[in-house]
Design an enzyme around this catalytic site. Structure first.
Site, PDB file in Angstrom:
ATOM      1  N   GLU A 164      -2.856   9.540   3.181  1.00  0.00           N
ATOM      2  CA  GLU A 164      -2.221   9.945   4.437  1.00  0.00           C
ATOM      3  C   GLU A 164      -3.124   9.624   5.631  1.00  0.00           C
ATOM      4  O   GLU A 164      -2.636   9.432   6.748  1.00  0.00           O
ATOM      5  CB  GLU A 164      -1.861  11.425   4.413  1.00  0.00           C
ATOM      6  N   HIS A 187       3.779   4.084   9.595  1.00  0.00           N
ATOM      7  CA  HIS A 187       3.236   5.055   8.637  1.00  0.00           C
ATOM      8  C   HIS A 187       3.226   4.479   7.225  1.00  0.00           C
ATOM      9  O   HIS A 187       2.181   4.433   6.559  1.00  0.00           O
ATOM     10  CB  HIS A 187       4.092   6.330   8.694  1.00  0.00           C
ATOM     11  N   GLU A 188       4.388   4.033   6.763  1.00  0.00           N
ATOM     12  CA  GLU A 188       4.479   3.507   5.404  1.00  0.00           C
ATOM     13  C   GLU A 188       3.675   2.219   5.260  1.00  0.00           C
ATOM     14  O   GLU A 188       3.149   1.920   4.181  1.00  0.00           O
ATOM     15  CB  GLU A 188       5.939   3.287   5.014  1.00  0.00           C
ATOM     16  N   HIS A 222       0.143   3.114   4.274  1.00  0.00           N
ATOM     17  CA  HIS A 222       0.078   3.345   2.828  1.00  0.00           C
ATOM     18  C   HIS A 222       0.033   2.013   2.071  1.00  0.00           C
ATOM     19  O   HIS A 222      -0.757   1.824   1.144  1.00  0.00           O
ATOM     20  CB  HIS A 222       1.324   4.104   2.364  1.00  0.00           C
TER      21      HIS A 222
END
Length: 514
Positions: free
Chosen positions: A308, A278-279, A282
């Site tokens: 997101e 997830h990170e 980003h």
């Protein structure tokens, strides 16, 4: 004389070359202030000792005030108007800069400087209180800060846009053009899909077995695994600082300095794996913005929802795909040969996609996740309308978790204190997680239609075709284009939630034999 007439005269009398030089000088000053704020805001909560909070709050408030004063200088307004009038000769990049700077400036106009400065102090302090409150299961200590944060946000919104609903104002700040009408329609579509689909999954005789990844896993080796996951994903390690924190996040001051902070749990080896994916999404977005935008207001992602979209794309569409499980299982076996040495890719795929209502949003499966967001969206509206105060939040939280997820909330730590966002003043952010997740479904279909072998890339571990498509269509544009324009350019149509609901229905029907 009208404002438009004055602007035309100013444009006629201006020297575009001098104005472009002034724009470059303005952007460098803003970049420097934002670099300092980004580094302090990201690293401070991770590495500062507890007694540094007050000093960090003061430094943040002073720097933020300098940024505001610079943007709101009347001469800057005149400069941007002149450049806008000379749009045909200043070039595309500067046209984008003017658009974004005018928008940033408009969001601050009307808000008293002292309110903005005090809000910076408040949120730094509130975040420190939240960290201690979460660790101690102590809602009462955080409660007054939440009321103060909401009151401050309502006041600033009313100053900035007196004719606009305060909650709509902050929704728009996180996703340009968004309001409650947009999200109400979107969440209605999501609920119509997810609620009955989840019920069917729970009732199915075919249930994925998550016990194959259960156990206690050494934290040090989990961080070694996390490092390998980021490398597999394609994160540029020369532009990354990786650290530890209570609540995972991505931050940092620039394209060349992105910060990921995560949290490993010994009892949940997959938590940090998907957190890193997830990170990492980003991070790659931040690292891949066009070099032409490096010292400008165009650097960074265009909105919270599009950000997101990237994080949840790599967490879910890539990370939880059956094809990618072939790569993940290799890493899990490597770092935990004794516990996971015989785990198969198919077992991992089924385990990581087991739809199970849980307490913690960050650990939620892909199907139940939007229900966690709906809970927060509904509570935020009640707080902003004045129908609820901070003292009511734990009760509202428990009621909605029972309503939407069918589970009881045992304490504050696993309930309303689990997320950092409200302490940071990020109201209106939560809905972007769900909206961004839905953007991803449409982007995935588009890239496949345009020739990307998505499953092939995931299975091989070479994600370059996926990264390259996203870089060309989304990442390189930074803030230059809004989400709606990016989606139209990338997919050939406006955003449609049906791609997301179709994706969830197809995936979980297959997993559960529906």
């Amino acid at each position: 004389m009208t404002t438009a007439e004055t602007g035309n005269i100013n444009a006629a009398l201006s020297n575009p070359r001098e104005d472009m030089a002034k724009l470059d000088e303005l952007e460098r000053k803003l970049f420097s202030l934002r670099y300092a704020l980004g580094e302090i805001g990201s690293l401070g909560p991770v590495i500062d000792p507890p007694k540094a909070t007050e000093e960090r709050a003061e430094a943040t408030a002073v720097l933020a005030n300098q940024e505001t004063e610079l943007l709101l200088d009347p001469e800057v307004g005149y400069l941007l108007n002149r450049l806008e009038e000379n749009a045909s000769i200043i070039g595309q990049t500067r046209r984008y800069q003017v658009k974004i700077l005018k928008r940033d400036r408009e969001a601050l106009l009307g808000i008293p400087a002292e309110e903005q400065e005090e809000f910076c102090r408040l949120t730094v302090t509130a975040n420190d209180v939240w960290r201690r409150a979460k660790a101690a299961n102590d809602w009462e200590s955080f409660e007054p800060y939440l009321d103060r944060v909401v009151a401050a946000l309502v006041s600033m919104a009313q100053h900035a846009k007196p004719d606009m609903d305060p909650y709509d104002f902050w929704l728009d700040q996180h996703e340009h053009g968004a309001d409650r009408s947009l999200y109400d329609t979107f969440f209605s579509q999501v609920k119509d899909c997810v609620v009955p689909l989840l019920a069917d999954c729970m009732a199915s005789s075919r249930q994925p077995d998550a016990r194959v990844v259960a156990g206690d896993f050494d934290e040090r080796r989990q961080w070694e695994l996390a490092s390998d996951v980021l490398d597999l994903e394609g994160v540029d390690r020369d532009a990354l600082w990786l650290g530890k924190t209570e609540h995972p996040f991505t931050g940092g001051p620039s394209t060349g300095f992105v910060i990921i902070a995560g949290h490993a749990y010994e009892s949940n080896v997959l938590s940090n794996v998907f957190s890193m994916l997830h990170e990492g999404g980003h991070t790659m977005y931040e690292q891949s913005v066009s070099p032409d935008y490096r010292y400008t207001s165009l650097r960074g992602g265009t909105s919270a929802a599009m950000h997101e979209a990237q994080s949840r794309f790599f967490e879910n569409y890539v990370g939880r795909s059956e094809a990618f499980s072939e790569q993940l299982v290799v890493l899990l076996r490597k770092h935990f040969p004794g516990q996971l040495g015989r785990l198969t890719a198919r077992q991992l795929y089924m385990a990581e996609n087991k739809a199970t209502p849980c307490l913690i949003r960050c650990d939620a499966d892909e199907l139940t996740y939007p229900l966690h967001i709906i809970v927060r969206y509904e509570i935020e509206q009640l707080l902003f309308s004045g129908e609820a105060k901070a003292a009511d939040v734990p009760g509202l939280w428990s009621e909605r978790y029972k309503k939407y997820l069918g589970i009881n909330v045992p304490d504050y730590t696993h309930g309303a204190l689990q997320d950092t966002h409200w302490s940071d003043g990020d109201f209106g952010y939560f809905p972007t997680y769900a909206l961004g997740g839905a953007y991803g479904a449409q982007l995935k279909v588009a890239m496949e239609r345009q020739g990307v072998d998505f499953d092939g890339a995931c299975a091989s571990g070479d994600l370059a075709p996926i990264r390259n498509w996203l870089s060309e269509k989304i990442w390189k544009w930074g803030r230059a284009k809004d989400s709606a324009e990016l989606i139209m350019d990338a997919t050939g149509e406006e955003f449609r939630a049906k791609y997301y609901t179709d994706y969830l229905t197809k995936k979980f029907s297959a997993i559960y034999g529906l």
